[in-house]
Scaffold this motif. Sequence first.
Motif, PDB file in Angstrom:
ATOM      1  N   SER A  20       6.502 -11.565   2.444  1.00  0.00           N
ATOM      2  CA  SER A  20       6.235 -11.693   1.020  1.00  0.00           C
ATOM      3  C   SER A  20       7.498 -11.447   0.271  1.00  0.00           C
ATOM      4  CB  SER A  20       5.050 -10.885   0.566  1.00  0.00           C
ATOM      5  OG  SER A  20       5.265  -9.568   0.299  1.00  0.00           O
ATOM      6  N   ASP A 208      -6.812  -9.400   3.266  1.00  0.00           N
ATOM      7  CA  ASP A 208      -5.431  -9.421   3.741  1.00  0.00           C
ATOM      8  C   ASP A 208      -4.648  -8.270   3.120  1.00  0.00           C
ATOM      9  OD1 ASP A 208      -4.655 -10.261   1.112  1.00  0.00           O
ATOM     10  OD2 ASP A 208      -5.048 -12.340   1.681  1.00  0.00           O
ATOM     11  N   GLU A 209      -3.409  -8.140   3.586  1.00  0.00           N
ATOM     12  CA  GLU A 209      -2.565  -7.039   3.134  1.00  0.00           C
ATOM     13  C   GLU A 209      -2.255  -7.129   1.650  1.00  0.00           C
ATOM     14  OE1 GLU A 209       1.919  -6.529   4.053  1.00  0.00           O
ATOM     15  OE2 GLU A 209       0.852  -5.411   5.628  1.00  0.00           O
ATOM     16  N   ALA A 210      -1.979  -8.336   1.156  1.00  0.00           N
ATOM     17  CA  ALA A 210      -1.636  -8.494  -0.252  1.00  0.00           C
ATOM     18  C   ALA A 210      -2.776  -8.034  -1.154  1.00  0.00           C
ATOM     19  CB  ALA A 210      -1.295  -9.955  -0.544  1.00  0.00           C
ATOM     20  N   LEU A 214      -2.700  -4.837  -3.737  1.00  0.00           N
ATOM     21  CA  LEU A 214      -3.024  -5.049  -5.146  1.00  0.00           C
ATOM     22  C   LEU A 214      -4.129  -4.095  -5.596  1.00  0.00           C
ATOM     23  CD1 LEU A 214      -2.719  -6.625  -7.777  1.00  0.00           C
ATOM     24  CD2 LEU A 214      -4.346  -8.308  -6.874  1.00  0.00           C
ATOM     25  N   ILE A 234       6.609  -1.248   4.170  1.00  0.00           N
ATOM     26  CA  ILE A 234       6.104  -1.700   2.875  1.00  0.00           C
ATOM     27  C   ILE A 234       6.554  -0.762   1.761  1.00  0.00           C
ATOM     28  CG2 ILE A 234       3.987  -2.009   1.519  1.00  0.00           C
ATOM     29  CD1 ILE A 234       2.662  -2.985   4.144  1.00  0.00           C
ATOM     30  N   ASP A 238       8.563  -2.264  -1.341  1.00  0.00           N
ATOM     31  CA  ASP A 238       7.954  -2.388  -2.662  1.00  0.00           C
ATOM     32  C   ASP A 238       8.298  -1.245  -3.612  1.00  0.00           C
ATOM     33  OD1 ASP A 238       6.850  -4.601  -1.512  1.00  0.00           O
ATOM     34  OD2 ASP A 238       4.794  -3.846  -1.467  1.00  0.00           O
TER      35      ASP A 238
END
Length: 311
Positions: A20, A208-210, A214, A234, A238
């Motif tokens: 991502s 999913d991970e996204a 979120l 991650i 991020d």
Amino acid sequence: MIAFAALRTLLIAAMASGLSFGATRAADDFDLSPQQPGRLHAARNEAAIAAIPGEFKFVTPGKFTIAVSPGGPPLATYATDAKTVVGADPDYAYAIADSLGLTLEIVPVAWIDWPLGLASGKYDAVISNVGVTEQRKEKFDFSTYRQGLHGFFVKSDSPIASIKQPKDAAGLRIIVGAGTNQERILVKWSDQDVAAGLKPIELQYYDDEAASLLALRSGRADVIVQPHAQLVFIAARDKNIKRVGTLSAGWPDRSDVAITTRKGSGLAEALTVATNGLIKDGSYAKILDHWHLSEEALPASETNPPGLPKY
């Protein structure tokens, strides 16, 4: 065929350089270059070499051939050149090869393929975050090299400071993968909390991970639980989540990750000796620290320790 190969290379390159939008933003914390200038080189370990059975035949003479599944950083992933496998597991494999006086040969494989490939003699060992289980011990030998940990991570500004035991998670909204070992453990934690008169844990599931991240960032969930190493990367990428605890994959007992070899091949003990040599001289700690995985360190390597039971 050429077009397909080119497309595959582009896709791998995108994953290696992004995850991502990740590798660039995590560059300050993780080096995903193919050159790996910071890779540690270990000294020969004569005791480990002497422990290799005389009748053992390496797949390629003079080489230690290992399978790795490039599932994602920091454990193992494709570098920015889209072909070189880098990460904590490859670095550890290089150190083991150095200890045995051998050259490392890495064979990238899909996770589902390693058992058959190892059993059929395609490689000498698997070094790819394989957890020790009693079922796997029926077919393979193990030399442990890391703890199997899941991580509790929250938003950087979350008031949650620490999760160490069931009561710390009572009433929290926790994101977890359906059908995973961590889900099984958290269900037990929630049952204990209810029995103690506390609120149950609210488990949340996302596709999913996204979507999971979120939900955490937007405040729809309080905590995310995944394999610890994944969340370490991650968090570095991020810059908006933090660790507040870890959970053993074998809770309430420790669960270890191990080099996997063919059952009865005789190589496991030599690999255990080599790992303990790396632990003793400090090389092991440096490798884990380089990939921000010091929490997963073992005090000593063991051959075929108790594994996760059959469920």
